[in-house]
Design an enzyme around this catalytic site. Structure first.
Site, PDB file in Angstrom:
ATOM      1  CB  SER A  30       2.391  -7.832   9.679  1.00  0.00           C
ATOM      2  OG  SER A  30       3.071  -8.685   8.801  1.00  0.00           O
ATOM      3  CG  ASP A  53      -6.871  -9.054   7.397  1.00  0.00           C
ATOM      4  OD1 ASP A  53      -6.117  -8.882   8.365  1.00  0.00           O
ATOM      5  OD2 ASP A  53      -6.904  -8.279   6.435  1.00  0.00           O
ATOM      6  NE  ARG A  56      -2.084  -1.047   3.703  1.00  0.00           N
ATOM      7  CZ  ARG A  56      -1.746  -0.013   4.470  1.00  0.00           C
ATOM      8  NH1 ARG A  56      -2.137   1.214   4.146  1.00  0.00           N
ATOM      9  NH2 ARG A  56      -1.031  -0.185   5.574  1.00  0.00           N
ATOM     10  CE  LYS A 112      -4.140 -10.106  11.877  1.00  0.00           C
ATOM     11  NZ  LYS A 112      -4.789 -10.196  10.550  1.00  0.00           N
ATOM     12  CB  THR A 113      -3.134 -15.891   9.031  1.00  0.00           C
ATOM     13  OG1 THR A 113      -3.523 -14.569   8.645  1.00  0.00           O
ATOM     14  CG2 THR A 113      -3.696 -16.881   8.033  1.00  0.00           C
ATOM     15  CG  HIS A 158      -6.488  -5.426  11.244  1.00  0.00           C
ATOM     16  ND1 HIS A 158      -5.170  -5.051  11.340  1.00  0.00           N
ATOM     17  CD2 HIS A 158      -6.566  -6.208  10.138  1.00  0.00           C
ATOM     18  CE1 HIS A 158      -4.484  -5.562  10.332  1.00  0.00           C
ATOM     19  NE2 HIS A 158      -5.313  -6.270   9.602  1.00  0.00           N
ATOM     20  CE  LYS A 205      -5.557  -4.767   5.318  1.00  0.00           C
ATOM     21  NZ  LYS A 205      -6.248  -5.474   6.433  1.00  0.00           N
ATOM     22  NE  ARG A 219       0.448  -9.395   1.914  1.00  0.00           N
ATOM     23  CZ  ARG A 219      -0.117  -9.241   3.108  1.00  0.00           C
ATOM     24  NH1 ARG A 219      -1.121 -10.010   3.465  1.00  0.00           N
ATOM     25  NH2 ARG A 219       0.341  -8.327   3.943  1.00  0.00           N
TER      26      ARG A 219
END
Length: 530
Positions: free
Chosen positions: A236, A255, A57, A240-241, A218, A199, A319
């Protein structure tokens, strides 16, 4: 090939449009990607594209139109920069000019699985793989709903257009990502990166929902067989994932979620995972999801389409996006009830936070507003020791409102539903980065298992100095219970005490930005004390 035309087409303001590909099938969009030379096919059947010079981004090029009434709600600053309405209108004309006279893709999707809270979003682009990305990442409406779809919000992705007059406009660069809240429009120019669309809508959901007394988050989320929901907040690199993917629990999403009167719901219909150094043994679910309909970004591959996931020569931010159906154990309706447990994940590279702590309501508010993790030495030029990173609500870059607005909602919901909140350190133990070692995934999962099955509530707790965190003395799934108190794992106890105080001072300095927001948000007493 898709022939239907979307409703409200004239409202787009585009001229001399060529063919319109309205919600094309996966086979159709993949054929376009390959035949137009936008992408290649991998040996696993996934499509591979490059996103140009932007592989992430462009936050310094994100703006909100400064106008009433939204300008009274937006927290202006580095995250949310104002842009004049006249400048926005020039850029909108530029975007429409770029998209006129061409074949275009129109993708109509939902943001939010809850019918009470979702938004209808229309994306317009001339790039096939961007249409593919949107199709993966958002919720695809049934055919009968596509035919009668009238958008609540429209995104013009004119990535090929650049703003040559950005200096005159007082903007950062020729790239622009602009949101007009009142007109329900976003425009993108100068960057091809698909994550701007994902996003961007997340930012808008973070604007809309709090005004309806609903909490955007988030976080990842899963649910057990008995309906017990767990949320995983984390920046990040905190896991989390990975940690929310559990063979014994259904994945709600990895997410972005909302929390309304009915419970937790996914904003998205897909997943967007990092694949740098992807290991099929360590992350089999993600590896297995990279098949037909998945879209790989900026990966390195050979002439046969074999991907080298260890090669970061294009970017470390490689990604993959894929429909959530590629994860076998997922919640089909992408929603569940109210959470029983919330877990804040942090990768503490200083090695002083405990593997698991049970938080009071006040501590939960404090650590939510801090959103802490740490960068390790060597990740960026000039970093020779761990560096603390704070991102309010674990997603400050996507918060149009002040962080305390989201914290208030979280606190209210914790009280209303009696939610348990925990802080987990997935970072270092036995010393800081370079001396200690990374917390084992096995031990972290054991902590989570004891949270989910409730056995942690039967443990005897002790208090960690300075941070005043409550940590269990023993847990059933932990072989060496000494690790539960981090001071036990350091050979040099004086070094531990010094590092603990050093990190505490960083927390205190960061939290000082909330001074002046009233007694309701004075949770400094719940943080570390020196």
């Amino acid at each position: 090939m898709t022939a239907r035309k979307p409703k409200a087409l004239d409202a787009l303001g585009l001229e001399n449009i060529g063919r319109i590909y309205h919600n094309p099938s996966y086979n159709e969009v993949q054929a376009h990607e390959v035949n137009k030379g936008e992408a290649k096919l991998s040996t696993s059947g996934a499509t591979m594209c490059d996103t140009g010079i932007f592989t992430g981004r462009s936050p310094k090029d994100k703006y909100f139109v400064d106008q009433e009434p939204s300008n009274k709600h937006i927290a202006w600053g580095d995250v949310n920069q104002p842009i004049k309405k006249e400048t926005y209108e020039e850029l909108l004309d530029l975007a429409k000019e770029q998209l006129s006279g061409k074949d275009i893709y129109i993708i109509d999707v939902y943001a939010g699985s809850s019918k009470a809270s979702r938004k209808k979003v229309r994306f317009v682009t001339e790039i096939a793989w961007q249409a593919h990305f949107v199709k993966n990442m958002f919720i695809r409406p049934p055919e009968d709903e596509v035919d009668n779809f009238i958008p609540d919000f429209t995104v013009y992705n004119a990535c090929k257009a650049t703003n040559a007059n950005y200096e005159k406009h007082g903007l950062n660069s020729e790239v622009f990502v602009v949101f007009n809240v009142e007109d329900n429009i976003a425009i993108i120019g100068g960057t091809w990166y698909g994550g701007e669309m994902k996003k961007g809508i997340f930012s808008m959901m973070n604007y809309w929902l709090p005004l309806e007394n609903k909490l955007p988050m988030h976080c990842s989320a899963n649910v057990g067989k008995d309906g017990d929901v767990c949320l995983f907040f984390g920046l990040s690199g905190t896991g989390k994932t990975t940690l929310s993917t559990d063979p014994n629990r259904a994945l709600i999403g990895d997410d972005e979620h909302g929390w309304d009167d009915d419970g937790v719901f996914n904003f998205e219909g897909g997943c967007y995972a990092k694949v740098i150094n992807l290991d099929p043994k360590g992350e089999p679910e993600i590896f297995g999801a990279i098949t037909q309909d998945a879209l790989l970004e900026n990966v390195v591959y050979d002439a046969n389409g074999e991907v080298d996931y260890d090669d970061g020569s294009k970017t470390e931010n490689t990604r993959v996006s894929y429909p959530i159906e590629h994860i076998l154990n997922h919640k089909e309706d992408l929603m569940a009830g109210h959470p029983k447990n919330i877990i804040f994940l942090t990768a503490d590279a200083f090695g002083v936070l405990p593997p698991v702590s049970k938080l009071t309501k006040e501590q939960a508010m404090y650590y939510f507003l801090c959103g802490y993790t740490a960068k390790v030495a060597g990740t960026e030029r000039g970093i020779t020791e761990p560096v603390a990173a704070f991102s309010a609500c674990f997603g400050e870059a996507f918060l149009p409102l002040h962080p305390t607005e989201y914290a208030k909602l979280l606190g209210d919901k914790i009280d209303e539903h009696g939610v348990n909140v925990y802080l987990l350190n997935t970072g270092w133990t036995g010393g800081a980065y370079g001396v200690g070692k990374r917390m084992s995934l096995k031990d972290t999962r054991a902590c989570i298992d004891d949270i989910l099955n409730g056995s942690i509530n039967d443990a005897e707790f002790e208090t960690i100095d300075v941070f005043n965190l409550q940590v269990p003395k023993m847990l059933a799934g932990i072989y060496n219970n000494n690790i539960l108190n981090p001071r036990n794992t350091w050979e040099d106890k004086d070094a531990y005490d010094d590092t603990l105080k050093k990190l505490a001072s960083m927390f205190i300095e960061n939290y000082s930005r909330y001074d002046g927001h009233g007694a309701e948000f004075d949770f400094s007493g719940a943080g570390p004390q020196l």
